[in-house]
Motif scaffolding. Sequence first.
Motif, mmCIF file in Angstrom:
data_model
loop_
_atom_site.group_PDB
_atom_site.id
_atom_site.type_symbol
_atom_site.label_atom_id
_atom_site.label_comp_id
_atom_site.label_asym_id
_atom_site.label_seq_id
_atom_site.Cartn_x
_atom_site.Cartn_y
_atom_site.Cartn_z
ATOM 1 N N ARG A 193 -11.138 -1.567 -13.536
ATOM 2 C CA ARG A 193 -10.670 -2.947 -13.467
ATOM 3 C C ARG A 193 -9.429 -3.163 -14.325
ATOM 4 N NH1 ARG A 193 -16.755 -5.035 -14.612
ATOM 5 N NH2 ARG A 193 -16.639 -3.058 -15.762
ATOM 6 N N GLU A 194 -8.562 -4.025 -13.839
ATOM 7 C CA GLU A 194 -7.384 -4.489 -14.583
ATOM 8 C C GLU A 194 -6.461 -3.343 -15.002
ATOM 9 O OE1 GLU A 194 -6.895 -8.264 -14.959
ATOM 10 O OE2 GLU A 194 -7.991 -7.413 -13.267
ATOM 11 N N VAL A 195 -6.081 -2.533 -14.035
ATOM 12 C CA VAL A 195 -5.057 -1.514 -14.252
ATOM 13 C C VAL A 195 -3.789 -1.994 -13.554
ATOM 14 C CG1 VAL A 195 -4.377 0.889 -13.955
ATOM 15 C CG2 VAL A 195 -6.782 0.301 -14.367
ATOM 16 N N TYR A 196 -2.676 -2.049 -14.296
ATOM 17 C CA TYR A 196 -1.438 -2.640 -13.800
ATOM 18 C C TYR A 196 -0.283 -1.646 -13.867
ATOM 19 C CZ TYR A 196 -3.747 -7.182 -13.890
ATOM 20 O OH TYR A 196 -4.601 -8.223 -13.653
ATOM 21 N N SER A 227 -0.900 0.876 -16.950
ATOM 22 C CA SER A 227 -1.406 0.264 -18.176
ATOM 23 C C SER A 227 -2.630 0.987 -18.699
ATOM 24 C CB SER A 227 -1.741 -1.214 -17.931
ATOM 25 O OG SER A 227 -2.806 -1.344 -16.996
ATOM 26 N N GLN A 228 -3.405 1.620 -17.819
ATOM 27 C CA GLN A 228 -4.598 2.364 -18.199
ATOM 28 C C GLN A 228 -4.771 3.554 -17.253
ATOM 29 O OE1 GLN A 228 -6.365 1.969 -20.821
ATOM 30 N NE2 GLN A 228 -5.676 -0.059 -21.488
ATOM 31 N N PRO A 229 -5.445 4.616 -17.711
ATOM 32 C CA PRO A 229 -5.733 5.747 -16.825
ATOM 33 C C PRO A 229 -6.762 5.365 -15.754
ATOM 34 C CG PRO A 229 -5.916 6.373 -19.143
ATOM 35 C CD PRO A 229 -5.847 4.881 -19.101
ATOM 36 N N THR A 283 0.850 -1.188 0.000
ATOM 37 C CA THR A 283 0.000 0.000 0.000
ATOM 38 C C THR A 283 0.877 1.226 0.000
ATOM 39 O OG1 THR A 283 -0.157 -0.019 2.404
ATOM 40 C CG2 THR A 283 -1.894 -1.157 1.189
ATOM 41 N N SER A 284 0.417 2.238 -0.741
ATOM 42 C CA SER A 284 1.258 3.426 -0.878
ATOM 43 C C SER A 284 0.411 4.605 -1.318
ATOM 44 C CB SER A 284 2.355 3.168 -1.916
ATOM 45 O OG SER A 284 3.162 4.307 -2.078
ATOM 46 N N SER A 285 0.758 5.775 -0.846
ATOM 47 C CA SER A 285 0.105 6.992 -1.317
ATOM 48 C C SER A 285 0.815 7.500 -2.566
ATOM 49 C CB SER A 285 0.134 8.067 -0.231
ATOM 50 O OG SER A 285 1.462 8.446 0.049
ATOM 51 N N ALA A 286 0.036 8.143 -3.436
ATOM 52 C CA ALA A 286 0.593 8.650 -4.685
ATOM 53 C C ALA A 286 -0.286 9.766 -5.210
ATOM 54 C CB ALA A 286 0.703 7.531 -5.714
ATOM 55 N N THR A 287 0.240 10.493 -6.188
ATOM 56 C CA THR A 287 -0.465 11.623 -6.798
ATOM 57 C C THR A 287 -0.857 11.262 -8.219
ATOM 58 O OG1 THR A 287 0.756 13.211 -5.453
ATOM 59 C CG2 THR A 287 -0.276 14.044 -7.463
ATOM 60 N N TYR A 288 -2.098 11.624 -8.574
ATOM 61 C CA TYR A 288 -2.597 11.353 -9.928
ATOM 62 C C TYR A 288 -3.131 12.643 -10.530
ATOM 63 C CZ TYR A 288 -5.070 9.221 -13.838
ATOM 64 O OH TYR A 288 -5.497 8.865 -15.100
ATOM 65 N N ASN A 315 -16.609 2.950 -20.004
ATOM 66 C CA ASN A 315 -15.450 3.790 -20.340
ATOM 67 C C ASN A 315 -14.645 4.066 -19.074
ATOM 68 O OD1 ASN A 315 -17.444 5.483 -19.249
ATOM 69 N ND2 ASN A 315 -16.611 7.297 -20.267
ATOM 70 N N GLU A 316 -14.460 3.023 -18.275
ATOM 71 C CA GLU A 316 -13.783 3.176 -16.990
ATOM 72 C C GLU A 316 -12.291 3.440 -17.122
ATOM 73 O OE1 GLU A 316 -13.336 -1.115 -15.133
ATOM 74 O OE2 GLU A 316 -15.114 -1.024 -16.411
ATOM 75 N N HIS A 317 -11.726 3.214 -18.302
ATOM 76 C CA HIS A 317 -10.303 3.484 -18.508
ATOM 77 C C HIS A 317 -10.125 4.811 -19.254
ATOM 78 C CE1 HIS A 317 -9.519 -1.101 -18.078
ATOM 79 N NE2 HIS A 317 -9.497 -0.484 -16.919
ATOM 80 N N ASP A 318 -10.816 5.830 -18.764
ATOM 81 C CA ASP A 318 -10.754 7.166 -19.360
ATOM 82 C C ASP A 318 -10.547 8.156 -18.225
ATOM 83 O OD1 ASP A 318 -11.113 9.574 -20.651
ATOM 84 O OD2 ASP A 318 -12.882 8.933 -21.772
ATOM 85 N N ALA A 319 -9.445 8.893 -18.300
ATOM 86 C CA ALA A 319 -9.145 9.846 -17.236
ATOM 87 C C ALA A 319 -10.154 10.988 -17.168
ATOM 88 C CB ALA A 319 -7.740 10.409 -17.418
#
Length: 772
Positions: A385-388, A402-404, A350-355, A583-587
């Motif tokens: 789902r399925e973001v790596y 792998s995806q936004p 687990t880790s915090s990060a900025t997006y 469209n879950e892989h859309d920022a």
Amino acid sequence: MSWMWKGVRMNKAITEGLALMPTTFANGLDVWSSENGTPGSATYETAANAAFVAADADFGGALEILKQTSTTKLRYMGETPMLPGMYLRVTARVKAMSGNLCSVRIAGWAGSSSTAHVNGLVEVGPEVALTAYGEVVEVSAIIGTGARGGVDMPWGLSPILGHFGLDLVGSNGGVVRIDDLVIEDVSDFFLADSLGQIDVRDFGAVGDGVTDSLAAFEAADAAAAGRTVLIAEGVYALSGGITFENHVRFEGTVTMPAGAIFSMRKDFNLTSYIDAFGDEVLAFRKAFQALLNFTDHDSLDLCGRRIEVTEPFDMQEVVGNKTSYEVRRVVRNGQFNVQTSSAWDDTVVTSSATYSVASPEQLTNVANIANIPVGARISGAGVGREVYVKAVNVGAGSLTLSQPFYGAASTQTYTFTRYKYVLDFTGFSKLSQFQLSDVEFLLNGRASAIAMAPAGETFHVKDCHFKKPKDRGITSIGTGCQDLQIDRCHFYSNESNLAATARTSIGFNVNANDSKIRNNRMQHMGHSMILFGNGHLIVGNHCFQGDQLTDSPRKGSIIFTYPNVKSLVTGNYIDNSFIEMTNEHDAAPAFSNEFSFGGLTVTGNIFTANDVAASFSWIVIKPYGAGHFIQGLAVQGNVFKALNGNVDRVERVDESFATLDYWRTRNLVFSGNTFNAINQSTFNPVSLEFTQSTAATSWTLDASAYLPFGGNARTVESVMPEGAIKNASNANVFSHPYVVNNYGTTAKLTQLNWSEPVKGTVNVIIRADKPI
């Protein structure tokens, strides 16, 4: 003088023109040394203690020596060749004539290619005592390259010549006569030519697990010339790689550095490698390493063998010397059986990060980044789902995704879960044209099967079985799935006993375009497939995800995460599951300047469900942002059937995040389908008959239940009276109405307006879209 003693067994002497026999004593003693036989050494030609005896009763001509030193030497000064695989027998007949009795032994001097002495070798044979005067004693010794049984002086490959003769040892003062020496080639005693084999021991190999036998192996293979190279019993250490040009037979095994390549051009299969290394896991590693390092073979045949696997194969580490590979290679016909081991445990960080949506495929300011592995799946609020994790830059504190993310906060805590795969290709930067065929993965609920490289094309899996994956069947962490092909494979879940909604396993995912998914069977997975990109062909598959519960919900089997997919779903059997478009892989998931949901043809499929909740639907659109609409969707020629309870509708919109903009629906076709135990059939366009029983100027027609996805009544294609239209006085009226579309507060009604109050029946064709 008999032929038995003066004749020569001349295998190599005949075939290779080698001169082995020394000259006779009768021809002069100037070539017979009293030292080592090397050029310039003393000879017996003028020695005071030696003479040639012309007429000995036993020997004919003989050399007579008075022994005066503790070791009296006799060496032929001619250079007798020593070739790889050669065995020479040196024989002498000796008799004591007078004086003190001594012992005799065959002896030699080993010379290198520079004619220097090769130190450290055995250069004397066994001693034979002379016990009586006039008694002829035979003494012999075998000299050869290999430490074989019966070989007295194993010299290996360093010497290329020898000076051979004998030693007189023991008491001085005795007179001894020596018959002409015989040197004969006895290689056939050891080489087993009649069996068509060459033994590596004959070339100096030592099976002690320590002595470097690489040169001996190379020499044996070079000498084989079509015969089989025999790796005799023992463990042979090799300091480097080797390529065998001939067939190889293993009675012993080999060891070598991990980076050294072991290639068998005529025996390239897993069974041969198991024979070579004595361990099926190591054998697979070495065989795969050779597969990617030589052009001789396009495929590795596992020969139907089962490999018991206790930890993941890091396939790039197995190869070692390559980080990318784009030449067709195939692994086929075998089985991987996963054993219980902590090596299969997930790595969870687990880790915090900025997006930021400005850099949609990157996380920055990642805490604890050094512990986050490439290939970890990311979960957290706003993550689809399925973001790596595609790549890790520890120095910059950033991750490539792998995806936004569709809705992550600017800074939050994420969970990174690294599944463990039997075949893990993520260490390659790029892998293309790789194929697995007829391979069974017995995952036993402990491991996942395949992780693809971050980049590559045409990864092909066919006729493979994936049984009970713990988490995933096949995972793409990047674009290594471009033109992914999965044909005639079976995915068997480890979660069959769970409710459909509780299952988390996934057959495979796709991050790129143009996958071909054909004729597969997928049983009880959480989702069968999650597909980003477009250009996919989903043909002839059977996806079923039912459970034993009554009136229960289900999950999607075919999930499209790119809104306009330009794809076909044709001829599939979709059982107790549904097709989902998201469209879950859309920022920026709200509609902007882009294509919206569509580009999909769903045709000729069988849709069925058993004991599902009435709210279940087989085709679901789930927008993750507002403003989206349907743009080019065809659902035609399918069969929908529910068992043990009806289903309300075959299609719906999941409004968990947003709904559709029905005012913008374009080119939607929903026709030619068959509905069984469906409460409400769906059509677009829909052709309905309406009857107005009392005369009215405005008729309100409601076709909304029939229109797909709850769409608006946007278009009326035609209005055709069924019989006469009459006014309140039952007089025929011949005027035609005008139409108001999108009528009512819901915009889902149609209004017909007449020139006067009329009644009657009309057939109306209404659409939820505008075709163009």
